[in-house]
Design an enzyme around this catalytic site. Structure first.
Site, short mmCIF file in Angstrom:
data_model
loop_
_atom_site.label_atom_id
_atom_site.label_comp_id
_atom_site.label_asym_id
_atom_site.label_seq_id
_atom_site.Cartn_x
_atom_site.Cartn_y
_atom_site.Cartn_z
N LEU A 79 44.35 46.30 47.04
CA LEU A 79 44.30 45.44 45.74
C LEU A 79 44.83 46.11 44.41
O LEU A 79 45.06 47.19 44.49
CB LEU A 79 42.63 45.48 45.64
CG LEU A 79 41.89 44.58 46.75
CD1 LEU A 79 40.42 44.79 46.81
CD2 LEU A 79 42.24 43.44 46.85
N PRO A 80 44.66 45.48 43.41
CA PRO A 80 45.37 45.82 42.39
C PRO A 80 44.89 47.06 41.51
O PRO A 80 45.64 48.07 41.13
CB PRO A 80 45.29 44.53 41.24
CG PRO A 80 45.18 43.37 41.97
CD PRO A 80 44.43 44.09 43.29
N THR A 110 46.04 51.89 44.71
CA THR A 110 46.09 53.05 43.83
C THR A 110 44.95 53.04 42.84
O THR A 110 44.85 52.05 42.06
CB THR A 110 47.27 53.49 43.22
OG1 THR A 110 48.27 53.37 44.24
CG2 THR A 110 47.41 54.59 42.34
N LYS A 185 48.23 60.77 45.26
CA LYS A 185 48.93 59.68 44.79
C LYS A 185 49.22 59.58 43.50
O LYS A 185 50.49 59.16 42.95
CB LYS A 185 48.22 58.34 45.32
CG LYS A 185 48.79 57.17 44.85
CD LYS A 185 50.25 56.84 45.60
CE LYS A 185 50.81 55.41 44.78
NZ LYS A 185 52.16 55.01 45.32
N LYS A 260 48.92 50.98 34.81
CA LYS A 260 47.76 51.25 35.45
C LYS A 260 47.64 52.62 36.06
O LYS A 260 46.93 53.52 35.60
CB LYS A 260 47.30 50.24 36.29
CG LYS A 260 45.82 50.44 37.15
CD LYS A 260 46.17 50.78 38.35
CE LYS A 260 46.96 50.00 39.46
NZ LYS A 260 46.71 50.72 40.84
P1 NAD Z 1 50.18 42.81 44.05
O1 NAD Z 1 49.79 42.35 42.78
O2 NAD Z 1 51.32 42.16 44.66
O3 NAD Z 1 49.08 42.44 45.24
C1 NAD Z 1 47.67 42.22 44.93
C2 NAD Z 1 47.06 41.38 45.75
O4 NAD Z 1 45.45 41.44 45.73
C3 NAD Z 1 47.45 39.90 45.44
O5 NAD Z 1 47.77 39.04 46.36
C4 NAD Z 1 46.24 39.30 44.55
O6 NAD Z 1 46.08 37.92 44.70
C5 NAD Z 1 44.99 40.20 45.37
N1 NAD Z 1 43.55 40.26 44.70
C6 NAD Z 1 43.49 40.13 43.45
N2 NAD Z 1 42.32 40.43 43.46
C7 NAD Z 1 41.68 40.20 44.50
C8 NAD Z 1 40.26 40.10 44.85
N3 NAD Z 1 39.21 40.14 44.02
N4 NAD Z 1 40.16 39.83 46.26
C9 NAD Z 1 41.03 39.81 47.08
N5 NAD Z 1 42.19 39.70 46.86
C10 NAD Z 1 42.63 40.03 45.30
O7 NAD Z 1 50.10 44.31 44.20
P2 NAD Z 1 50.92 45.26 45.18
O8 NAD Z 1 52.37 45.77 44.71
O9 NAD Z 1 50.73 44.67 46.51
O10 NAD Z 1 50.20 46.74 45.11
C11 NAD Z 1 48.78 46.63 45.70
C12 NAD Z 1 48.28 48.15 45.37
O11 NAD Z 1 49.18 49.10 45.84
C13 NAD Z 1 48.05 48.54 43.81
O12 NAD Z 1 46.98 49.28 43.70
C14 NAD Z 1 49.32 49.40 43.64
O13 NAD Z 1 49.10 50.32 42.46
C15 NAD Z 1 49.74 49.93 44.80
N6 NAD Z 1 50.87 50.30 45.29
C16 NAD Z 1 51.76 49.51 44.90
C17 NAD Z 1 53.30 49.74 45.43
C18 NAD Z 1 54.49 48.63 45.30
O14 NAD Z 1 55.52 49.23 45.27
N7 NAD Z 1 54.23 47.65 45.02
C19 NAD Z 1 53.76 50.84 45.84
C20 NAD Z 1 52.39 51.81 46.14
C21 NAD Z 1 51.28 51.44 46.00
#
Ligand code: NAD
Length: 312
Positions: A79-80, A110, A185, A260
């Site tokens: 999740l975000p 994260t 991380k 963030k």
């Molecule tokens: P994203 O924004 O693409 O995906 C987040 C998902 O969570 C979305 O589909 C959103 O609709 C869903 N969501 C939001 N609120 C919700 C809720 N209350 N219940 C259920 N679903 C909900 O983000 P991402 O890029 O997939 O990243 C997710 C996490 O991983 C973050 O914490 C980010 O910091 C971490 N991360 C991202 C990357 C990257 O390269 N994108 C790499 C490593 C870690």
């Protein structure tokens, strides 16, 4: 892909049930890899479009967190941010209210290491096996199933968590007690956020001085500036295929997510009275991009911003 799956022995884990929450840029691919290894997925996301895609892939669809968390062997959140993870775990009708005692509750988002540790204490008291398991490797690593997982959990049940996470990643590390995965991380992401700015400055300068950025990138990739942002995720469009910079900075690691993470970094540094000067400067770049409406663009877009800056 099929070859990779067949060479690993996960047969004993087939049929285990996973409640997968958060199917975004990272979560969707992770869920798909988990499913290919025989785990039975019940998926939940607030975005109906990704839920439809998950259903097409063969996942069961849950209407809410409660349905996703009930009677699972593993609950995984991707999740975000910290608030959303807290709400999903601790909120009314959340994971802690509905998951089966003894089940594994793992967060790969994260988030703040401090919040993560507190939630682990609370969850352990309720009889859950809690782990923070944030990832590195970006959307390309998530798609390929080659993520690095940094796991904070009790030693006693690390082994089973490792087997599960191997369905989505190739490097799984036990960092120590709950919260230490998140600590690893955010330290990684501090380095990454600064590194992307450094690579962007180097390429922008080279280009303005007249060298072909592809030639410069190739040279640097075997020189002392070689790093992931340059070799595997080059922010200059047209140098690497299949990376966000060559897709109008879509579908990668969002600027707002990097910002963030840097906020978590700076808050954590303040807790231990450490003045991180480059980290403090780096967040200004990502803050400015967010202000320009580019919060959802991949963080490599910082290259475009740097290229546009003129000395006053
Ligand atoms: P994203 O924004 O693409 O995906 C987040 C998902 O969570 C979305 O589909 C959103 O609709 C869903 N969501 C939001 N609120 C919700 C809720 N209350 N219940 C259920 N679903 C909900 O983000 P991402 O890029 O997939 O990243 C997710 C996490 O991983 C973050 O914490 C980010 O910091 C971490 N991360 C991202 C990357 C990257 O390269 N994108 C790499 C490593 C870690």
């Amino acid at each position: 892909m099929i070859g990779r799956i067949c060479t690993r022995n996960f047969s004993s884990k087939a049929g285990k049930k996973v409640g997968f929450m958060g199917l975004g840029n990272m979560g969707f691919s992770m869920m798909r890899n988990c499913m290919s290894h025989g785990y039975e997925i019940t998926a939940y996301d607030v975005d109906n479009k990704v839920m439809e895609k998950a259903e097409e892939l063969g996942a069961k669809i849950a209407p809410d967190v409660k349905a996703a968390a009930t009677d699972q062997d593993f609950c995984l959140t991707m999740l975000p941010n910290t608030d959303i993870v807290e709400q999903t775990r601790l909120g009314s009708n959340g994971i802690f209210e509905n998951a089966r005692e003894g089940s594994y509750i793992i967060d790969s988002s994260t988030i703040s290491p401090i919040a993560s540790r507190k939630m682990a204490e609370e969850g352990e008291k309720l009889g859950f096996k809690i782990a923070d398991a944030p990832v590195s490797g970006g959307v390309t690593g998530a798609a390929a199933g080659t993520l690095t997982f940094m796991v904070g959990c009790k030693k006693d049940y690390y082994e089973e968590i490792e087997v599960f996470l191997k369905s989505m990643g190739s490097n799984i590390f036990h960092c120590g007690a709950p919260g230490t995965g998140q600590t690893s991380k955010i330290c990684n992401n501090l380095m990454l956020a600064i590194e992307m700015i450094a690579v962007s400055e180097g390429i922008a300068l080279g280009e303005k001085l007249g060298i072909d950025p592809a030639v410069l990138s190739k040279i640097c990739s075997t020189s002392t500036s070689s790093c992931w942002s340059l070799n595997s995720y080059n922010p200059r469009p047209g140098i690497l295929e299949g990376v966000p910079s060559s897709n109008n900075y879509e579908g990668g690691f969002g600027v707002s997510l990097v910002k963030k993470d840097l906020s978590i970094v700076l808050d954590s540094a303040a807790e231990v009275n450490l003045d991180l000067q480059f980290g403090t400067k780096a967040i200004e770049f990502y803050h400015e991009l967010e202000r320009q409406g580019k919060g959802k663009k991949d963080f490599g877009v910082v290259y475009q911003y740097i290229k546009s800056l003129e000395k006053k």
